[in-house]
Design a protein around this motif. Sequence first.
Motif, PDB file in Angstrom:
ATOM      1  N   ASP A   1     -55.188 -45.800   5.394  1.00 25.10           N
ATOM      2  CA  ASP A   1     -55.654 -45.088   6.580  1.00 25.10           C
ATOM      3  C   ASP A   1     -54.569 -44.196   7.153  1.00 25.10           C
ATOM      4  O   ASP A   1     -53.483 -44.662   7.489  1.00 25.10           O
ATOM      5  N   PRO A   2     -54.813 -42.908   7.277  1.00 23.99           N
ATOM      6  CA  PRO A   2     -53.778 -42.063   7.874  1.00 23.99           C
ATOM      7  C   PRO A   2     -53.666 -42.363   9.360  1.00 23.99           C
ATOM      8  O   PRO A   2     -54.680 -42.512  10.047  1.00 23.99           O
TER       9      PRO A   2
ATOM     10  N   GLN B   1     -54.654 -39.009  14.938  1.00 25.06           N
ATOM     11  CA  GLN B   1     -55.762 -38.923  15.868  1.00 25.06           C
ATOM     12  C   GLN B   1     -56.002 -40.192  16.674  1.00 25.06           C
ATOM     13  O   GLN B   1     -57.123 -40.644  16.788  1.00 25.06           O
TER      14      GLN B   1
ATOM     15  N   LYS C   1     -60.919 -37.439  19.470  1.00 29.63           N
ATOM     16  CA  LYS C   1     -61.027 -36.056  19.023  1.00 29.63           C
ATOM     17  C   LYS C   1     -60.578 -35.064  20.107  1.00 29.63           C
ATOM     18  O   LYS C   1     -59.808 -34.162  19.841  1.00 29.63           O
TER      19      LYS C   1
ATOM     20  N   ARG D   1     -76.493 -26.124   9.026  1.00 24.48           N
ATOM     21  CA  ARG D   1     -75.879 -27.379   9.458  1.00 24.48           C
ATOM     22  C   ARG D   1     -74.560 -27.662   8.769  1.00 24.48           C
ATOM     23  O   ARG D   1     -73.702 -28.362   9.300  1.00 24.48           O
ATOM     24  N   HIS D   2     -74.413 -27.182   7.528  1.00 25.49           N
ATOM     25  CA  HIS D   2     -73.222 -27.558   6.773  1.00 25.49           C
ATOM     26  C   HIS D   2     -72.231 -26.410   6.619  1.00 25.49           C
ATOM     27  O   HIS D   2     -71.056 -26.571   6.880  1.00 25.49           O
TER      28      HIS D   2
ATOM     29  N   PRO E   1     -70.644 -24.590  10.458  1.00 23.08           N
ATOM     30  CA  PRO E   1     -69.462 -25.123  11.152  1.00 23.08           C
ATOM     31  C   PRO E   1     -68.179 -24.969  10.354  1.00 23.08           C
ATOM     32  O   PRO E   1     -67.096 -24.958  10.930  1.00 23.08           O
ATOM     33  N   ASN E   2     -68.289 -24.832   9.057  1.00 22.70           N
ATOM     34  CA  ASN E   2     -67.083 -24.706   8.248  1.00 22.70           C
ATOM     35  C   ASN E   2     -66.580 -23.272   8.131  1.00 22.70           C
ATOM     36  O   ASN E   2     -65.391 -23.058   7.920  1.00 22.70           O
TER      37      ASN E   2
ATOM     38  N   PRO F   1     -64.762 -21.185  12.144  1.00 21.04           N
ATOM     39  CA  PRO F   1     -63.375 -20.991  12.598  1.00 21.04           C
ATOM     40  C   PRO F   1     -62.753 -19.719  12.035  1.00 21.04           C
ATOM     41  O   PRO F   1     -62.195 -18.907  12.785  1.00 21.04           O
TER      42      PRO F   1
ATOM     43  N   TRP G   1     -56.518 -24.381  13.189  1.00 23.31           N
ATOM     44  CA  TRP G   1     -57.514 -24.769  12.197  1.00 23.31           C
ATOM     45  C   TRP G   1     -56.898 -24.994  10.827  1.00 23.31           C
ATOM     46  O   TRP G   1     -57.428 -25.733  10.020  1.00 23.31           O
TER      47      TRP G   1
ATOM     48  N   LYS H   1     -55.404 -28.594  10.597  1.00 26.28           N
ATOM     49  CA  LYS H   1     -56.353 -29.696  10.611  1.00 26.28           C
ATOM     50  C   LYS H   1     -56.618 -30.277   9.239  1.00 26.28           C
ATOM     51  O   LYS H   1     -56.674 -29.624   8.247  1.00 26.28           O
TER      52      LYS H   1
END
Lengths: 257, 288, 251
Positions: free
Chosen positions: B7-8, B11, B15, B200-201, B204-205, B208, B285, B288
Amino acid sequence: MDMALQVHNLTVRYGGFTALDKLSLNLEQHTTLGLVGESGSGKSTLARVIAGLIAPDEGKILLGSQELRKKRSLYQHKQIQMIFQNPDASLNPKHSIRQILSEALLFHNIVSRSQVEKRCQELLALVQLEARSLDKYPHEFSGGQRQRIAIARSLSVEPSLLIADEPTSALDVSVQRSVLELFNTLKAELHLSLLFISHDLGVIHAISDTVAVMRQGKLVEKSSKDQFFIRPEHEYSRELLSAVPKMPKTSTTRRLL
Amino acid sequence: MNDIRLDPPLQEGGKTAGSLRRIWNTPSLLVGSMMFAVLIILAVFIPYLSPYEPSGQNLSAFLQPPSAAHWLGTDQLGRDLFTRLIYAARTDLKIMVLAEIIPFCTGVFLGMLAGYYGKWIDTVITLLTDTLIAFPFYLIVIIVAFASGAGERGIYITFMLVGWIVFARVVRGLSASFREQEWVASAQTLGLPGVRIILRHLLPNVLPQAVVVLMTDMIGLLVAIVTLGYLGIGIAPPTPDWGTMIADGQPFITTAWWLSAVPGFAVVYTGIALSLVGDGLADIWRKK
Amino acid sequence: MSIHPILQIEGLSLAAKSKETLVNNVSFSLGKGESLGLVGESGSGKSLTLRAILGLLPRGVTQTGGMIKSGASSAMVFQDPRGALDPLCPVVNQLAEVVYYRQQVNRKASRIIALELLERLGLPDSLKRSDRYPSQLSGGQCQRVVIAMALACKPGILLCDEPTTALDVTVQRQIIDTITDLQHELGFAMVFVTHNLAIAANLCSRLYVMKAGRIVEHGDTLDLLQNPTDPYTQMLIDSVLPVPELEGSGA
């Protein structure tokens, strides 16, 4: 035995390159077919054709007794689901796990709206993840966990056939083992048929009932697991098997799975 | 079991807290948005801040140098330069933002269509962008301005015609690469329709990156608005505009150089603010 | 074990800019002609240790402690052979370039040496006749070119970072055989980094198991595999999925 999937004379060409060359293959119901081959053998192309992501140039695919045509019905879409190799790329980075799991549930009306939350939690439980993971985003998980989420997502539409394209190749060996165990458990619990692609013969041995070997777009051999690993029919299969690096014989190497 | 150890440790604050911290750690974004905010606040509150009217002439006090009464002096008709400057910001910034809305939406949408579906849709859209990009922008503006009359309308029409290209090209490339990603393939195997995958997919990608492009594109548009005003085919007087202000000040460049220099500086200031914001957003961005 | 070590690492520690320790107090020594395996999963620090030996730490990683004493030159073979080659330069020229600078011979001689090296690594003659670019070669062939480039430096120590992970099993076997043969012939020492315990066991006489930046266990290969003391080593051994013996296989 009933066939979950039958593929007849499947041909796919990319320009001048023939990725699949009149390939025929059957998968018996509720069994795991391990598909082996080196890079460029066409095994991933086959997976994508069966999953409906690539349209074949020639040939026929039968799911049960239904023929899958170029335009698939929603029901047929749902019946076949696929798990991909790269856990970093298989989840939309901008969606929470809740969105990822519930999307198909809502779109296909698989459960009523009020049941979605409960179903998402059940899906996570199926792949042995905690319910609180729902509010997280893909980057907060390790590779193995992401692969579990991808599996849960594919199970959300209640498929009968699961295609796994090198699902453990990008994972650490310790994680690989637990993901393979998960596949075996799910297959038994949910009566799935499984097409499992890997270049790793150890993985194929751990998961398959039947083994098929591909080379240059053609099927080289299809045998039961025991026969393939001990008395392979084809010279190429023998070559593959003898190339696997083996551990020196020690008393501690146990048989697994 | 062993999965958990990987697990990194990112965050922790959730969020929103994470995003806030990232913004705070990106000085270019902070400075850029503050510079832009100053301009917007001035533009909004200028009627209450200044005792002068933007077009209120006072021929007894023309071409005055900066003083306490007139912060930036007055022009050849005795109008307060600071007041005019900020009123001009209202006009120019309003046009800049309004003229980008439709091209941005069409460009992003067409780019996603071309990138996602490929084949003939891609061919048509690419052909269209490649053809339109061959025409010099100012040539089209001037033709449209003469056809529809000078003023805001010409800018809106021209920009609707050609402004979407830059977004379509960037978004097309991005969508085509996302299309190869496995999360798009798995959305397809789940039986989701193309439109849904796009909205939807993909959206959002790609958004930015498109917003970062929007920031730089707005600078170009602002310069175009000002240039057209300067050439006399943009905003028509007496509506204050930086372009006409520069042109009006030109005859007095040796005696009252600030008349042209100050609106010129305003353009540079806005440009720097927007490009800092764009840089900062891109940084955030990317990290991230 | 190694009386005259040509590489000695003592208490090596590496840390990221964010003060996070990546490699913690790693020590080992390598004798002339010896092969040593560094085994571990992703994030164990095995590749970073290797890069530290070569002096090629990635940006943002610094050595915070320990020392590296090396009595011989070293060269590295990378995991991704295509990434290690310049895509716009013919492979023979790339290799000749390395020979030219590292062996101090003239251009003409360097090309001849390069071609000899390629032949020794079992690359086809067609490379000599026409210029071939990395994209025209298979992954296995590219890796042979990369190994040839490493050998052109006449290294005393060959550092291998998962050199076969990106390759097919049959090609992997050939590359491993090639490396073994070359080592017998040229007598270089080797540090072999891999996540594959079986490969390490076949190639190396000593194994060091790394986890989260530390060495958890080390020893002679057979000893270690037979009597692992650390649960992590045991887990790694258990994770190797067995493949049954072929009937009638001589091996």
